[in-house]
Design an enzyme around this catalytic site. Structure first.
Site, PDB file in Angstrom:
ATOM      1  N   GLU A 146       0.831  -1.205   0.000  1.00 18.45           N
ATOM      2  CA  GLU A 146       0.000   0.000   0.000  1.00 18.45           C
ATOM      3  C   GLU A 146       0.864   1.254   0.000  1.00 18.45           C
ATOM      4  O   GLU A 146       0.567   2.232  -0.705  1.00 18.45           O
ATOM      5  CB  GLU A 146      -0.923  -0.015   1.224  1.00 18.45           C
ATOM      6  CG  GLU A 146      -1.901   1.141   1.218  1.00 18.45           C
ATOM      7  CD  GLU A 146      -2.777   1.181   2.457  1.00 18.45           C
ATOM      8  OE1 GLU A 146      -3.114   2.294   2.896  1.00 18.45           O
ATOM      9  OE2 GLU A 146      -3.105   0.103   2.995  1.00 18.45           O
ATOM     10  N   SER A 172      -0.677  -6.453   7.702  1.00 17.54           N
ATOM     11  CA  SER A 172      -0.343  -5.377   8.638  1.00 17.54           C
ATOM     12  C   SER A 172      -1.391  -5.228   9.733  1.00 17.54           C
ATOM     13  O   SER A 172      -1.069  -5.132  10.917  1.00 17.54           O
ATOM     14  CB  SER A 172      -0.200  -4.054   7.877  1.00 17.54           C
ATOM     15  OG  SER A 172       0.044  -2.984   8.760  1.00 17.54           O
TER      16      SER A 172
END
Length: 329
Positions: free
Chosen positions: A137, A234
Site C-alpha cells: 500500500e 499489517s
C-alpha cells in the site's frame, strides 16, 4: 462492573471480538477475482496477493487464479487483477503496454489516500506518509507523487524528516496502522512541524480502527489473545500489538487452528479471539472448535460496533458482467 467482569472466571472461556474478519474492501477484492473467474474463465492473473491471507490465496489458486509479482509475468493480452492494496500509476502503464485487461480491485479507502496524495502534490505540499517501508500500500501511494512523498516509519522516523517549507506540509497514512502509534508519530512530527496539516478525513480505515477498539476492550480480561491472520497482514500484526499494549498477558498470531501451541493455554482461563480484516470467518470457527476441544467451550461475544458498509465491484468488471448478461438474453 462490566458483563465480562461479572462472568465467572472459574471456568475456561473465550471472549470473541466483534467486529472481526472481512472488511468491505477485502470482501470486494475477493469477489472481484471470483467473479472474473466465472466471467472470463481460468486462468485469471492477480498481481501480488489479492489480500494478505494464505487461506484466501490458496482457495483462489484452486479456482484458477494465478498470483504473480509483476505484470511482466502475465501473458500479453491476458486479464490481470490488481490487489486491494493499490498500485502506483506506472503499473497501469505497464499493463497497457502489454495489452493486459486490467481490473482494479484496490480498496476504495486506499484509493481515497491516493487521491489525497495527488491533490496535495498538485498544490506543491511536502507529504509525510506514515506507514511501513516495503508494504504494497505504501509503495502504491508513494508512486502517485514520489517527488513529494517521504515515508515516516513509526515515531522514531519523525525525527529524520526534512521539508522544504514547514508551513506547507501534510501527513497521510497507510490504512492498516495502529491508531495509537500513528497518533504518537503525528505528535512527534508536530513538535518539529507545528503547522503540519492533517488529512481531510481519517486515513486509517474504519475496519482497522474498529478491530483495534474491540481488542482494547477485551484484552485486560484475557490471559492470552489469539489473532487469526497472516504474518504479512499489517492489520493482523497490529492487533497482536494492540492486545499486549491493552493488558493481555500474551498474544499470538496464527493462520490456522492447528498452529496454536497447547503451551499457550496452560494455566489460562480466558482466551480472547479475533481476526484480521482479510480473514474469512470459517478460520475463526475452526479456532473456536479447537479451543472447545481443550475445555474452552464457553464463548461470549463482545460487540463494540456493527459494520454495514459494502463496496460495489470494479466498474470494468460490472460492465462486462452486464454485457455478458445482455448477450445471453
Amino acid at each position: 462492573m462490566t458483563e465480562v467482569e461479572a462472568t465467572s472466571r472459574t471456568g475456561k472461556r473465550v471472549i470473541l471480538a466483534k467486529p472481526r474478519g472481512y472488511c468491505a474492501g477485502v470482501d470486494r477484492a475477493v469477489q472481484t477475482v471470483e467473479e472474473a473467474l466465472k466471467l472470463y474463465g481460468a486462468p485469471i492473473y492477480v498481481r501480488k496477493q489479492i489480500v494478505h491471507n494464505k487461506h484466501v490465496v490458496r482457495t483462489l489458486e484452486a479456482q484458477g487464479a494465478i498470483f504473480v509479482e509483476e505484470n511482466e509475468e502475465v501473458p500479453e493480452g491476458a486479464t490481470v487483477v490488481f490487489s486491494a492494496h493499490g498500485v502506483a500509476p506506472e503499473v497501469y502503464e505497464q499493463a497497457k503496454a502489454r495489452s493486459l485487461k486490467a481490473i482494479d480491485a484496490t480498496c476504495p479507502l486506499v484509493t481515497k489516500v491516493h487521491q489525497e496524495a495527488k491533490r496535495f502534490a498538485a498544490e506543491d505540499y511536502d507529504i509525510l506518509l506514515i506507514g511501513h517501508e516495503g508494504h504494497e500500500e505504501v509503495i502504491g501511494t508513494s508512486g502517485e507523487a514520489p517527488e513529494h512523498i517521504q515515508l515516516v516509519d513509526g515515531p522514531e522516523g519523525a525525527d529524520r524528516v526534512t521539508v522544504r517549507d514547514p508551513n506547507k506540509v501534510v501527513w497521510l497514512s497507510q490504512t492498516t496502522l495502529s491508531v495509537d502509534e500513528t497518533m504518537e508519530t503525528v505528535a512527534r512530527l508536530k513538535k518539529r512541524l507545528p503547522m503540519l496539516q492533517s488529512p481531510p478525513s481519517d486515513d486509517i480505515c474504519y475496519a482497522t480502527s474498529n478491530r483495534q477498539h474491540v481488542v482494547k476492550e477485551i484484552a485486560p480480561d484475557c490471559d492470552v489473545v489469539i489473532v487469526v491472520g497472516s504474518t504479512n497482514s499489517s492489520n493482523s500484526v497490529r492487533l497482536v500489538e494492540v492486545a499486549l499494549d491493552a493488558g493481555a498477558r500474551a498474544g499470538h498470531l496464527v493462520d490456522f487452528a492447528h498452529e496454536i501451541d497447547d503451551a499457550w493455554l496452560e494455566g489460562a482461563t480466558t482466551v480472547g479471539l479475533t481476526s484480521g480484516a482479510s480473514v474469512p470467518e470459517e478460520l475463526v470457527q475452526d479456532v473456536l472448535a479447537h479451543l472447545a476441544a481443550r475445555g474452552f467451550a464457553d464463548v461470549e461475544e463482545v460487540v463494540t460496533a456493527n459494520e454495514r458498509l459494502t463496496f460495489s465491484l470494479p466498474q470494468e468488471l460490472k460492465r462486462d458482467i452486464k454485457a455478458a448478461a445482455a448477450a445471453r438474453a
